[in-house]
Design an enzyme around this catalytic site. Structure first.
Site, PDB file in Angstrom:
ATOM      1  N   ASP A  67       0.843  -1.191   0.000  1.00 10.42           N
ATOM      2  CA  ASP A  67       0.000   0.000   0.000  1.00 10.42           C
ATOM      3  C   ASP A  67       0.883   1.248   0.000  1.00 10.42           C
ATOM      4  O   ASP A  67       1.640   1.482   0.945  1.00 10.42           O
ATOM      5  CB  ASP A  67      -0.897  -0.009   1.244  1.00 10.42           C
TER       6      ASP A  67
ATOM      7  N   CYS B 226      -6.356   4.248  -2.796  1.00  8.42           N
ATOM      8  CA  CYS B 226      -6.511   2.851  -2.376  1.00  8.42           C
ATOM      9  C   CYS B 226      -7.676   2.088  -2.997  1.00  8.42           C
ATOM     10  O   CYS B 226      -7.491   1.157  -3.779  1.00  8.42           O
ATOM     11  CB  CYS B 226      -6.615   2.789  -0.852  1.00  8.42           C
TER      12      CYS B 226
ATOM     13  N   HIS C  80     -10.339  -3.166   1.786  1.00 12.72           N
ATOM     14  CA  HIS C  80     -10.662  -1.776   1.441  1.00 12.72           C
ATOM     15  C   HIS C  80     -11.533  -1.610   0.196  1.00 12.72           C
ATOM     16  O   HIS C  80     -11.433  -0.604  -0.498  1.00 12.72           O
ATOM     17  CB  HIS C  80      -9.384  -0.932   1.303  1.00 12.72           C
TER      18      HIS C  80
ATOM     19  N   ASP D   9      -0.752  -0.508  -4.860  1.00 13.86           N
ATOM     20  CA  ASP D   9      -1.972   0.104  -5.388  1.00 13.86           C
ATOM     21  C   ASP D   9      -1.708   1.490  -5.962  1.00 13.86           C
ATOM     22  O   ASP D   9      -2.349   1.913  -6.919  1.00 13.86           O
ATOM     23  CB  ASP D   9      -3.079   0.141  -4.333  1.00 13.86           C
TER      24      ASP D   9
END
Length: 488
Positions: free
Chosen positions: A45, A85, A135, A296
């Site tokens: 991330d 994200c 997420h 991401d």
């Protein structure tokens, strides 16, 4: 009286007995088909493409990923279609653009109707597993902001993944919990990326006899930056770090401090990557496993005076991407400058594994280029979309709607008012000189404008205002995100 069928069977049995007695061996003309390759996707991330040793960074320590790069396909222009994200993750799983799957704003849900990677591979006989940050199961409009982040993700919202050790979102990496397949809460001991990797290794050992798809989704190196284990933080002295030339002088002290913590997370994750690769070797399945490492989106880390993501500059848009598949691509390094979007990951994996690509998938299958059977044309471009700027990049903070493309050489971006940014990244790798309106680049700008319009048409993106997309999908803005006049 015996039937013709019984007679044939008896002759066959006699033949087998005679063959065993005489040592005769039949030659099999058709060998057994090779086993389907496993797929392991390691998703970090907010790890930008610039923060790896193999990418030429002299400060960050990533020895395991550097060694892996020497035996992999290395993408130098891998692009996050929407560098934030939830949208990027939904695009990876569906192969669709954000305005198609509808996750163009963080903490909004990916619809159950979406056809995802896990559902496709499960239908093809693969075991499926997901570990770490999810997420894409955001809260309903009427709920308090971030309400869903600490709740279990229901079974019907896991998009085809059966093995489940996940949580919607957390950025507390040292006091982290997850929910299992039965919605039971458990704690990740210590630094969660290490425990998550151990869980991935257990999944691999359990499933090594059959094809599987596994996604290991780490939370770091996303901020907070100063929370990596102490032994990794001790490796970095902020005063000795080299900053990118596009970090303003006034922000350099803060940039060095945050960069030291960011690099500490990167090095900790590199250790976990090494453990995972060793587990694949020990299980005897490395050769027949497609191991894909990416992120991401990136992190500005004060380049251009900006922080974190949603920005059109390379520190936000470009991500690392390694594809390691010895049985298919060999064990030597192959660099590709091909602009490759996370929208392209699913169709390319399906191409590599010879599975039909569903009509819902919008990305491009680049499997033949990875295998060396085709060459890039040089005209490829990856689309960048920010339909709705939000949270830290909201309108009050200077955020705005934009669309752009990243080619091998150029970055070209429009906002609602018209052309905004043009960079020749070959001559200006730190994107210090905006060439919009430059007479010397007039033909280049015109060509890029045409290419952008073609990409928008392919994505069915009309480039409307943020307010219009929020109305179309019946979404509400969070907090102060909507304090603006549409189109301004």
């Amino acid at each position: 009286m015996i039937s013709k069928y019984q007679y044939v069977i008896r002759l066959s049995v006699v033949g087998i007995v005679l063959a065993m007695a005489t040592g005769f061996v039949w030659k099999v003309d058709s060998p057994l088909p090779p086993r389907k390759p496993n797929i392991v996707i390691v998703l970090a991330d907010q790890w930008n493409a610039q923060s790896l040793g193999y990418a030429g960074n002299p400060d960050v320590k990533t020895p395991n990923l550097d060694k892996l790069a020497q035996r992999s396909v290395v993408f130098t222009t891998a692009v996050s279609v929407m560098p934030v994200c939830s949208p990027a993750r939904a695009s990876l799983l569906t192969g669709q653009y954000p305005l198609t799957h509808g996750v163009f704003y963080n903490d909004r849900p990916l619809r159950n109707e979406a056809l995802t990677m896990a559902e496709i591979y499960k239908e093809a006989g693969y075991a499926t597993g997901y570990i770490g940050k999810w997420h894409i199961n955001g809260q309903a409009n009427y709920e308090k902001q971030f309400a869903a982040r600490n709740r279990a993700v229901p079974r019907d919202r896991r998009q085809g993944f059966d093995y489940w050790k996940a949580r919607e979102v957390t950025h507390d990496y040292n006091s982290s919990f997850y929910f299992d397949e039965n919605d039971v809460r458990h704690e990740w001991p210590g630094y969660d990326a290490f425990s998550q990797t151990d869980s991935a290794i257990r999944f691999i050992d359990r499933n090594k006899g059959n094809p599987f798809l596994l996604v290991l989704s780490w939370g770091p190196p996303h901020d907070p930056y100063q929370t990596a284990p102490e032994e990794y933080r001790k490796m970095y002295d902020p005063a000795r770090l080299k900053l990118r030339p596009n970090v303003p002088d006034s922000l350099q002290a803060k940039a060095r401090k945050d960069l030291a913590g960011y690099y500490a997370h990167c090095t900790a994750l590199d250790k976990a990557a090494g453990d995972l690769l060793n587990a694949l070797k020990k299980a005897g399945i490395e050769e027949n496993t497609i191991l894909l490492f990416t992120s991401d989106h990136g992190d500005m880390l004060y380049s251009q005076g900006k922080v974190r993501k949603q920005k059109p500059w390379d520190e936000s848009v470009l991500v690392p991407l390694l594809v390691h598949y010895p049985a298919g691509f060999g064990n030597t390094k192959k660099e590709l400058a091909l602009p490759f979007s996370n929208v392209d990951i699913l169709p390319t994996l399906l191409g590599i594994t010879n599975i039909k690509i569903p009509g819902s998938v919008e990305g491009t299958n680049y499997a033949a280029i990875l295998a060396g059977k085709q060459k890039p044309t040089g005209n490829e471009a990856a689309l960048i979309q920010v339909p709705v700027p939000f949270h830290e990049n909201n309108f009050l903070n200077g955020g705005k709607e934009y669309r752009g493309i990243r080619t091998k050489q150029y970055t070209y971006v429009r906002d609602l008012k018209g052309p905004w940014l043009l960079y020749d990244n070959a001559k200006d790798p730190y994107q210090l000189k905006n060439l919009i309106g430059s007479p010397a680049y007039a033909k280049v700008q015109a060509k890029l404008e045409k290419a952008l319009r073609a990409k928008l048409a392919d994505a069915k993106d009309q480039f409307l205002t943020a307010d219009e997309y929020m109305r179309q999908w019946n979404y509400r803005y969070d907090g102060k995100d909507s304090l603006r006049v549409s189109g301004l």
